[in-house]
Design a protein around this motif. Sequence first.
Motif, PDB file in Angstrom:
ATOM      1  N   LYS A   8     -80.013  46.416  -0.659  1.00  0.00           N
ATOM      2  CA  LYS A   8     -81.012  47.484  -0.483  1.00  0.00           C
ATOM      3  C   LYS A   8     -80.639  48.705  -1.321  1.00  0.00           C
ATOM      4  O   LYS A   8     -81.501  49.359  -1.915  1.00  0.00           O
ATOM      5  CB  LYS A   8     -81.109  47.874   0.992  1.00  0.00           C
ATOM      6  CG  LYS A   8     -81.789  46.828   1.866  1.00  0.00           C
ATOM      7  CD  LYS A   8     -81.754  47.249   3.334  1.00  0.00           C
ATOM      8  CE  LYS A   8     -82.352  46.161   4.234  1.00  0.00           C
ATOM      9  NZ  LYS A   8     -82.223  46.513   5.673  1.00  0.00           N
ATOM     10  N   LEU A   9     -79.344  49.012  -1.367  1.00  0.00           N
ATOM     11  CA  LEU A   9     -78.866  50.143  -2.170  1.00  0.00           C
ATOM     12  C   LEU A   9     -79.175  49.899  -3.650  1.00  0.00           C
ATOM     13  O   LEU A   9     -79.684  50.796  -4.344  1.00  0.00           O
ATOM     14  CB  LEU A   9     -77.356  50.322  -1.976  1.00  0.00           C
ATOM     15  CG  LEU A   9     -76.675  51.324  -2.918  1.00  0.00           C
ATOM     16  CD1 LEU A   9     -77.171  52.744  -2.645  1.00  0.00           C
ATOM     17  CD2 LEU A   9     -75.154  51.252  -2.796  1.00  0.00           C
ATOM     18  N   LYS A  57     -78.064  59.078 -10.354  1.00  0.00           N
ATOM     19  CA  LYS A  57     -79.046  58.635  -9.367  1.00  0.00           C
ATOM     20  C   LYS A  57     -78.563  58.885  -7.941  1.00  0.00           C
ATOM     21  O   LYS A  57     -79.324  59.327  -7.074  1.00  0.00           O
ATOM     22  CB  LYS A  57     -79.350  57.144  -9.565  1.00  0.00           C
ATOM     23  CG  LYS A  57     -80.176  56.839 -10.815  1.00  0.00           C
ATOM     24  CD  LYS A  57     -80.571  55.367 -10.867  1.00  0.00           C
ATOM     25  CE  LYS A  57     -81.493  55.098 -12.054  1.00  0.00           C
ATOM     26  NZ  LYS A  57     -81.968  53.699 -12.077  1.00  0.00           N
ATOM     27  N   ILE A  58     -77.297  58.593  -7.697  1.00  0.00           N
ATOM     28  CA  ILE A  58     -76.736  58.796  -6.354  1.00  0.00           C
ATOM     29  C   ILE A  58     -76.711  60.284  -6.020  1.00  0.00           C
ATOM     30  O   ILE A  58     -77.030  60.698  -4.896  1.00  0.00           O
ATOM     31  CB  ILE A  58     -75.322  58.183  -6.261  1.00  0.00           C
ATOM     32  CG1 ILE A  58     -75.429  56.660  -6.298  1.00  0.00           C
ATOM     33  CG2 ILE A  58     -74.610  58.615  -4.989  1.00  0.00           C
ATOM     34  CD1 ILE A  58     -74.116  55.942  -6.518  1.00  0.00           C
ATOM     35  N   LYS A  59     -76.359  61.086  -7.011  1.00  0.00           N
ATOM     36  CA  LYS A  59     -76.319  62.542  -6.800  1.00  0.00           C
ATOM     37  C   LYS A  59     -77.706  63.078  -6.461  1.00  0.00           C
ATOM     38  O   LYS A  59     -77.869  63.913  -5.560  1.00  0.00           O
ATOM     39  CB  LYS A  59     -75.771  63.228  -8.050  1.00  0.00           C
ATOM     40  CG  LYS A  59     -75.551  64.725  -7.874  1.00  0.00           C
ATOM     41  CD  LYS A  59     -74.930  65.324  -9.141  1.00  0.00           C
ATOM     42  CE  LYS A  59     -74.724  66.822  -8.977  1.00  0.00           C
ATOM     43  NZ  LYS A  59     -74.144  67.429 -10.202  1.00  0.00           N
ATOM     44  N   ASN A  60     -78.715  62.580  -7.158  1.00  0.00           N
ATOM     45  CA  ASN A  60     -80.093  63.041  -6.915  1.00  0.00           C
ATOM     46  C   ASN A  60     -80.596  62.632  -5.532  1.00  0.00           C
ATOM     47  O   ASN A  60     -81.267  63.403  -4.852  1.00  0.00           O
ATOM     48  CB  ASN A  60     -81.031  62.495  -8.001  1.00  0.00           C
ATOM     49  CG  ASN A  60     -80.769  63.122  -9.359  1.00  0.00           C
ATOM     50  OD1 ASN A  60     -80.260  64.240  -9.439  1.00  0.00           O
ATOM     51  ND2 ASN A  60     -81.096  62.413 -10.429  1.00  0.00           N
ATOM     52  N   LEU A 114     -78.721  58.582   1.658  1.00  0.00           N
ATOM     53  CA  LEU A 114     -78.645  57.132   1.477  1.00  0.00           C
ATOM     54  C   LEU A 114     -77.978  56.457   2.679  1.00  0.00           C
ATOM     55  O   LEU A 114     -78.380  55.374   3.108  1.00  0.00           O
ATOM     56  CB  LEU A 114     -77.857  56.800   0.205  1.00  0.00           C
ATOM     57  CG  LEU A 114     -78.602  56.963  -1.125  1.00  0.00           C
ATOM     58  CD1 LEU A 114     -77.622  56.841  -2.295  1.00  0.00           C
ATOM     59  CD2 LEU A 114     -79.704  55.913  -1.255  1.00  0.00           C
ATOM     60  N   SER A 115     -76.956  57.118   3.206  1.00  0.00           N
ATOM     61  CA  SER A 115     -76.250  56.587   4.374  1.00  0.00           C
ATOM     62  C   SER A 115     -77.195  56.420   5.556  1.00  0.00           C
ATOM     63  O   SER A 115     -77.209  55.381   6.217  1.00  0.00           O
ATOM     64  CB  SER A 115     -75.086  57.518   4.745  1.00  0.00           C
ATOM     65  OG  SER A 115     -74.541  57.171   5.988  1.00  0.00           O
ATOM     66  N   GLU A 147     -80.525  56.316   5.409  1.00  0.00           N
ATOM     67  CA  GLU A 147     -81.602  55.402   5.034  1.00  0.00           C
ATOM     68  C   GLU A 147     -81.173  53.937   5.168  1.00  0.00           C
ATOM     69  O   GLU A 147     -81.942  53.075   5.618  1.00  0.00           O
ATOM     70  CB  GLU A 147     -82.011  55.699   3.584  1.00  0.00           C
ATOM     71  CG  GLU A 147     -83.224  54.927   3.101  1.00  0.00           C
ATOM     72  CD  GLU A 147     -83.583  55.294   1.661  1.00  0.00           C
ATOM     73  OE1 GLU A 147     -84.074  54.398   0.952  1.00  0.00           O
ATOM     74  OE2 GLU A 147     -83.358  56.463   1.248  1.00  0.00           O
ATOM     75  N   LEU A 148     -79.921  53.662   4.800  1.00  0.00           N
ATOM     76  CA  LEU A 148     -79.425  52.281   4.821  1.00  0.00           C
ATOM     77  C   LEU A 148     -78.740  51.919   6.132  1.00  0.00           C
ATOM     78  O   LEU A 148     -78.318  50.775   6.334  1.00  0.00           O
ATOM     79  CB  LEU A 148     -78.437  52.067   3.663  1.00  0.00           C
ATOM     80  CG  LEU A 148     -79.003  52.259   2.248  1.00  0.00           C
ATOM     81  CD1 LEU A 148     -77.879  52.283   1.228  1.00  0.00           C
ATOM     82  CD2 LEU A 148     -79.984  51.143   1.926  1.00  0.00           C
ATOM     83  N   ASN A 149     -78.622  52.927   6.998  1.00  0.00           N
ATOM     84  CA  ASN A 149     -77.970  52.728   8.302  1.00  0.00           C
ATOM     85  C   ASN A 149     -76.542  52.189   8.132  1.00  0.00           C
ATOM     86  O   ASN A 149     -76.150  51.180   8.712  1.00  0.00           O
ATOM     87  CB  ASN A 149     -78.789  51.771   9.179  1.00  0.00           C
ATOM     88  CG  ASN A 149     -78.317  51.786  10.626  1.00  0.00           C
ATOM     89  OD1 ASN A 149     -77.761  52.776  11.095  1.00  0.00           O
ATOM     90  ND2 ASN A 149     -78.519  50.687  11.326  1.00  0.00           N
ATOM     91  N   ILE A 150     -75.797  52.870   7.294  1.00  0.00           N
ATOM     92  CA  ILE A 150     -74.417  52.468   7.016  1.00  0.00           C
ATOM     93  C   ILE A 150     -73.572  53.732   6.865  1.00  0.00           C
ATOM     94  O   ILE A 150     -74.068  54.762   6.403  1.00  0.00           O
ATOM     95  CB  ILE A 150     -74.360  51.586   5.744  1.00  0.00           C
ATOM     96  CG1 ILE A 150     -73.032  50.847   5.661  1.00  0.00           C
ATOM     97  CG2 ILE A 150     -74.618  52.380   4.480  1.00  0.00           C
ATOM     98  CD1 ILE A 150     -73.029  49.743   4.626  1.00  0.00           C
ATOM     99  N   GLY A 151     -72.304  53.677   7.284  1.00  0.00           N
ATOM    100  CA  GLY A 151     -71.439  54.850   7.235  1.00  0.00           C
ATOM    101  C   GLY A 151     -71.207  55.354   5.825  1.00  0.00           C
ATOM    102  O   GLY A 151     -71.210  54.564   4.860  1.00  0.00           O
ATOM    103  N   VAL A 152     -70.994  56.649   5.697  1.00  0.00           N
ATOM    104  CA  VAL A 152     -70.774  57.252   4.377  1.00  0.00           C
ATOM    105  C   VAL A 152     -69.546  56.651   3.693  1.00  0.00           C
ATOM    106  O   VAL A 152     -69.567  56.356   2.490  1.00  0.00           O
ATOM    107  CB  VAL A 152     -70.623  58.787   4.505  1.00  0.00           C
ATOM    108  CG1 VAL A 152     -70.160  59.392   3.174  1.00  0.00           C
ATOM    109  CG2 VAL A 152     -71.929  59.424   4.941  1.00  0.00           C
ATOM    110  N   LEU A 153     -68.446  56.453   4.451  1.00  0.00           N
ATOM    111  CA  LEU A 153     -67.217  55.923   3.859  1.00  0.00           C
ATOM    112  C   LEU A 153     -67.419  54.498   3.353  1.00  0.00           C
ATOM    113  O   LEU A 153     -66.979  54.146   2.251  1.00  0.00           O
ATOM    114  CB  LEU A 153     -66.081  55.959   4.889  1.00  0.00           C
ATOM    115  CG  LEU A 153     -65.649  57.360   5.342  1.00  0.00           C
ATOM    116  CD1 LEU A 153     -64.690  57.273   6.528  1.00  0.00           C
ATOM    117  CD2 LEU A 153     -64.976  58.114   4.195  1.00  0.00           C
ATOM    118  N   THR A 154     -68.099  53.683   4.160  1.00  0.00           N
ATOM    119  CA  THR A 154     -68.387  52.302   3.742  1.00  0.00           C
ATOM    120  C   THR A 154     -69.327  52.301   2.547  1.00  0.00           C
ATOM    121  O   THR A 154     -69.149  51.522   1.598  1.00  0.00           O
ATOM    122  CB  THR A 154     -69.009  51.510   4.911  1.00  0.00           C
ATOM    123  OG1 THR A 154     -68.077  51.476   5.990  1.00  0.00           O
ATOM    124  CG2 THR A 154     -69.357  50.089   4.503  1.00  0.00           C
TER     125      THR A 154
END
Length: 714
Positions: free
Chosen positions: A564-565, A587-590, A596-597, A599-606
Amino acid sequence: MNIEKILQEELNLKSSQVINTIKMIDDGNTIPFIARYRKEMTGNLSDVVLREFYDRLNYLRNLKNRKEDVIRIIQEGGNLTDKIKSDVEKAKTLQEVEDIYLPFKPKKRTRATIAKEKGLEKLALSIMNYDINDINSEAKKYIDEEKDVKTEEDAIKGALDIIAEMISEDASLRKIIRRIALNDGVISCKGSTEEKSVYDMYYSYSEKVKTMAPHRILAINRGEKEKFLKVKLELNEDLIIDKIKNINIKNKSNQLSSYIEQAINDSYKRLIFPSIEREIRNHLTEKAQERAIKVFGENIKKLLLQPPVKGNVVMGFDPAYRTGCKIAVVDENSKLLDTTTIYPTKPQNDEEGSKKVLIELINKYNVNIIAIGNGTASRESEMFVANLIKEIDKDVKYIIVSEAGASIYSASSLATEEHPDINVSIRGAISIARRLQDPLAELVKIEPQHIGVGQYQHDINQKRLGSVLEGVVEDSVNAVGVDLNSASYSLLQRVSGISKSVAKNIVLYRDEVGEFKSRKELKKVKRLGPSAFVQCAGFLRIDHSENMLDNTGVHPESYDACKKLIKRLGYTLDDIKNKNIEDIDDKIKNLGIENLSLELNIGVLTLQDIINEIKKPGRDPRDESIKPVFRSDVLKIEDIKEGMILKGTVRNVVDFGAFVDIGIKNDGLVHKSQMSDRFVKDPMQIVSIGDIVDVKVIQIDLQKHKVSLSMKGI
């Protein structure tokens, strides 16, 4: 005893970190798995901190269990009081618990127990409590020929033996004396000035307990064991005896005080001091061993994570004298191509015949690098190889490789499995060649304590050393990742969640079915269940998998989120595979990593780990390390002069400095005082094994073949 709170305070962690980590450990998760794939749960604790956490958790649990046992035993004996129970519950170490338990511990027969058998305990308590007006009259009541108490003096002597033991078993007193010993005690060494040895500097030596460096403790212990040194603890006896008197003598003018004083002197000299001396020596040894184990572990980790030398045909050269130098050639994939034995060193000195054999092998197999073991006859072999290289019209380099443990591997059952038709003596040369190509894959075949990169490793508790080093190897293997289709079972069994039997089953499956096409195919391996799959899958790599994510550190449980990312960033899996993602950071910075974390339902560190993996699929973290230095010529100690600046490779780091290979027979020493213009407490903060450093020659001892080096001002 609140173990969670203690861990929280000692390791400066949040309550949630402690609770989550304990639960994951108790659920059977490995340290590498927790460190890599459960960062949100632990708050991003490293494998190093998690190992410390694990050890401390086990200690505290053992402490809690021992407290419960001691309270139960004392209670069963009918001696438990509220104070004793409270003291046990407040104790912070196993030593404190054992001190409290000491008076109630079943004993061998002592002078005090013999006196008690004679019925003299009541007399002892009467003396201690000043309940007697005339000691001789009171002692007369205890005369009993059948019990061998023939005179008043016999009765008093037995009572004083009981008092001496009572004083020696006072937990609070032992704590005071132990503190004095640790803060003000001195370790004193004496040696025979007529007998020269490596322990000369300790022949008349003393140092405070609290300042003793770990390597000096281990050196003194070894000198004592080899009978070159006599070692003792020195304490201020008068000060300590005065403290014991102040606690136990309540009325100095009373005649009983002189008897109690006799018991105190006897208690200290016969019981307390010898016991405290043993404790302090054991404490120093344990402290020194833990430090040595830590040094060994850090060195092993650096050695295991040395960058592999890929894409080269390597000749392994195992030096020797009489029995000949063993030669093995392996291809770019570590497959054995050829072996032989040559005799360029004494007594045969067949240099010309040996050159001819090696030149044929070099030309036949297009050898790029010669890896020379650093053992017996290493430098003579190096000179032979350097001369050989000058005579051939081909770009061949050589390098000195540590051969520690190669002989142990050669005779192992694993080596027999791998090379059943190869002579034991040749297997060492194969190991030397392969440990240059992939240090990690080859060195895991050897028990880590046999890889000599530490200090005094043979004087260390081998069980503890083995346990710690196994953890270091496991962390190192999992930090790099393992190629599922080429790894030996000895490497696979170091992967999180994979046992030796499952590792063998993986190799068996590979032999019978063929290469793995995907990580999910692992589930077909015998005895590799769902929990083992979760633990190991993320650490295994498949180069030509159906799913390119199988060649990354992204765990299968995160594949959906990863896909998904990739889609959200406007890429395809082929873009990732072909590295067409130059603008990924923009793209990630924007989009914002926090957004994104969510939106994707996933931890920032992961999520950050996933991003790092898709940026460099198939990445080997070792490739970013400093490459080894290859040579084509050799130096002799006579060639170097004071003031010369040389480039060398750090071979070993110890508490007092680092040993650096500068191309001569023996490694030079950079003492920690020569590492920096500022004070260096720990050399490991300055250098690591494998580092390439510039050093200045500051002293040469031709007689001892020793060279002192400096890194200052270069």
